[in-house]
Design a protein around this motif. Structure first.
Motif, PDB file in Angstrom:
ATOM      1  N   GLU A  72       0.830  -1.204   0.000  1.00  0.00           N
ATOM      2  CA  GLU A  72       0.000   0.000   0.000  1.00  0.00           C
ATOM      3  C   GLU A  72       0.869   1.261   0.000  1.00  0.00           C
ATOM      4  N   ALA A  73       1.981   1.218   0.761  1.00  0.00           N
ATOM      5  CA  ALA A  73       2.870   2.371   0.798  1.00  0.00           C
ATOM      6  C   ALA A  73       3.562   2.583  -0.538  1.00  0.00           C
ATOM      7  N   CYS A  96       3.903  -4.268 -14.092  1.00  0.00           N
ATOM      8  CA  CYS A  96       4.666  -3.106 -13.633  1.00  0.00           C
ATOM      9  C   CYS A  96       5.210  -3.440 -12.252  1.00  0.00           C
ATOM     10  N   GLU A  97       6.531  -3.336 -12.105  1.00  0.00           N
ATOM     11  CA  GLU A  97       7.184  -3.643 -10.831  1.00  0.00           C
ATOM     12  C   GLU A  97       7.624  -2.345 -10.154  1.00  0.00           C
ATOM     13  N   VAL A  98       7.308  -2.251  -8.872  1.00  0.00           N
ATOM     14  CA  VAL A  98       7.741  -1.132  -8.042  1.00  0.00           C
ATOM     15  C   VAL A  98       8.763  -1.677  -7.060  1.00  0.00           C
ATOM     16  N   THR A  99       9.982  -1.170  -7.143  1.00  0.00           N
ATOM     17  CA  THR A  99      11.096  -1.671  -6.337  1.00  0.00           C
ATOM     18  C   THR A  99      11.621  -0.546  -5.462  1.00  0.00           C
ATOM     19  N   ILE A 100      11.912  -0.867  -4.209  1.00  0.00           N
ATOM     20  CA  ILE A 100      12.519   0.112  -3.314  1.00  0.00           C
ATOM     21  C   ILE A 100      13.752  -0.517  -2.679  1.00  0.00           C
ATOM     22  N   ALA A 101      14.863   0.220  -2.705  1.00  0.00           N
ATOM     23  CA  ALA A 101      16.134  -0.290  -2.202  1.00  0.00           C
ATOM     24  C   ALA A 101      16.639   0.582  -1.062  1.00  0.00           C
ATOM     25  N   ASP A 210      -0.340 -12.054  -1.633  1.00  0.00           N
ATOM     26  CA  ASP A 210      -1.492 -11.314  -2.137  1.00  0.00           C
ATOM     27  C   ASP A 210      -1.823 -10.177  -1.168  1.00  0.00           C
ATOM     28  N   PRO A 211      -1.327  -8.962  -1.466  1.00  0.00           N
ATOM     29  CA  PRO A 211      -0.549  -8.563  -2.640  1.00  0.00           C
ATOM     30  C   PRO A 211       0.896  -9.051  -2.538  1.00  0.00           C
ATOM     31  N   PRO A 212       1.581  -9.175  -3.676  1.00  0.00           N
ATOM     32  CA  PRO A 212       2.939  -9.708  -3.649  1.00  0.00           C
ATOM     33  C   PRO A 212       3.928  -8.719  -3.023  1.00  0.00           C
ATOM     34  N   TYR A 258      13.236  -4.543  -1.908  1.00  0.00           N
ATOM     35  CA  TYR A 258      11.855  -5.019  -1.841  1.00  0.00           C
ATOM     36  C   TYR A 258      11.163  -4.669  -3.145  1.00  0.00           C
ATOM     37  N   TYR A 259      10.263  -5.558  -3.596  1.00  0.00           N
ATOM     38  CA  TYR A 259       9.453  -5.149  -4.746  1.00  0.00           C
ATOM     39  C   TYR A 259       8.087  -5.803  -4.717  1.00  0.00           C
ATOM     40  N   THR A 260       7.158  -5.103  -5.343  1.00  0.00           N
ATOM     41  CA  THR A 260       5.803  -5.583  -5.547  1.00  0.00           C
ATOM     42  C   THR A 260       5.446  -5.327  -7.003  1.00  0.00           C
TER      43      THR A 260
END
Length: 270
Positions: A72-73, A96-101, A210-212, A258-260
């Motif tokens: 969600e964030a 679409c992948e959202v990745t945060i490092a 779920d969600p990944p 991390y990614y979703t």
């Protein structure tokens, strides 16, 4: 006696050089990374969520402060999903992948043990010929203050190339932000970026299905760092203080990643 305008400008420039040079001292602390595994953006078994529950044995967190982000964030970053997908792309399979490092970046003598999180957005999926493709979206990060150098910060930016499917390759630029520096001042350019090639230190861990939400640690301790350029009169002082350019082994990038993701048919507005 009045000084000429030229003398005044030189005096101000000398003051600026002295002020910045006086704050550019910091201690560079090298870190020895764990043994690496070949990088894969997402191993084949994890291309779809596994039937079993996520592992309770977390991958090692290399950053001192790496909070687990919730999907969600990360959701607002979906606004950066690239919309120009390859011709014939199946939106039910492209995601679409959202990745945060979160992590530690050392660029020669600039040591950022807790760099501001770097958020990357890209798309990937199968092409009509059966191969896999990807489309880059954005790289975003807030400026990270440089320890021991008041008024100087570093902001991570995209350098023009990425390969998340196989090699973990990412070209980056590190913008140097200071009231004393030109806005164009940066370590790395589009023509000569900082070429980071990440290696995984442990297999991916599914924290949620779920969600990944997937996590893995990765690092690169072999990249070179070019000199800062387009910094104006202070460029030489910056490079001297921070030992730039830096050879392989004198820089480090180590992240907890991390990614979703969502398939394009599930994105808002699709």
């Amino acid at each position: 006696m009045k000084r000429s305008r030229t003398a005044i400008r030189r005096s101000r420039l000398a003051y600026g050089v002295g002020a910045v040079a006086a704050t550019l001292a910091l201690t560079a602390a090298a870190q020895t990374p764990a043994s690496a595994q070949p990088f894969s953006a997402d191993p084949a078994p994890a291309r779809s969520a596994p039937a079993n529950s996520a592992s309770t044995d977390p991958a090692p967190v290399r950053s001192a402060t790496a909070p687990v982000p919730t999907p969600e964030a990360l959701a607002p970053a979906y606004a950066d999903c690239p919309q120009d997908l390859p011709t014939g792309a199946d939106r039910t399979k492209w995601r679409c992948e959202v990745t945060i490092a979160y992590g530690h970046v050392k660029l020669g003598g600039i040591d950022l043990p807790d760099i501001k999180p770097i958020t990357l957005v890209h798309a990937e999926g199968p092409l009509p010929d059966g191969t896999f493709g990807q489309v880059m979206g954005t790289v975003r990060a807030e400026p990270t203050p440089v320890p021991g150098a008041p008024g100087l910060s570093v902001r991570t930016e995209y350098g023009g190339y990425a390969d998340f499917l196989s090699s973990g390759a990412m070209d980056l630029k590190f913008r140097l932000v200071s009231p004393f520096l030109n806005r164009a001042c940066a370590i790395g350019t589009d023509e000569n970026p900082v070429k980071v090639r990440l290696s995984k230190d442990a297999p991916s861990t599914w924290l949620s299905q779920d969600p990944p939400l997937v996590r893995f640690p990765a690092h690169d301790d072999a990249f070179t760092t070019p000199a800062a350029t387009r910094c104006g009169p202070l460029g030489r002082a910056i490079n001297d203080r921070f030992a730039l350019p830096a050879a392989s082994g004198d820089s480090l990038a180590t992240f907890t990643v991390y990614y979703t993701f969502k398939t394009y048919d599930r994105l808002a507005g699709s």
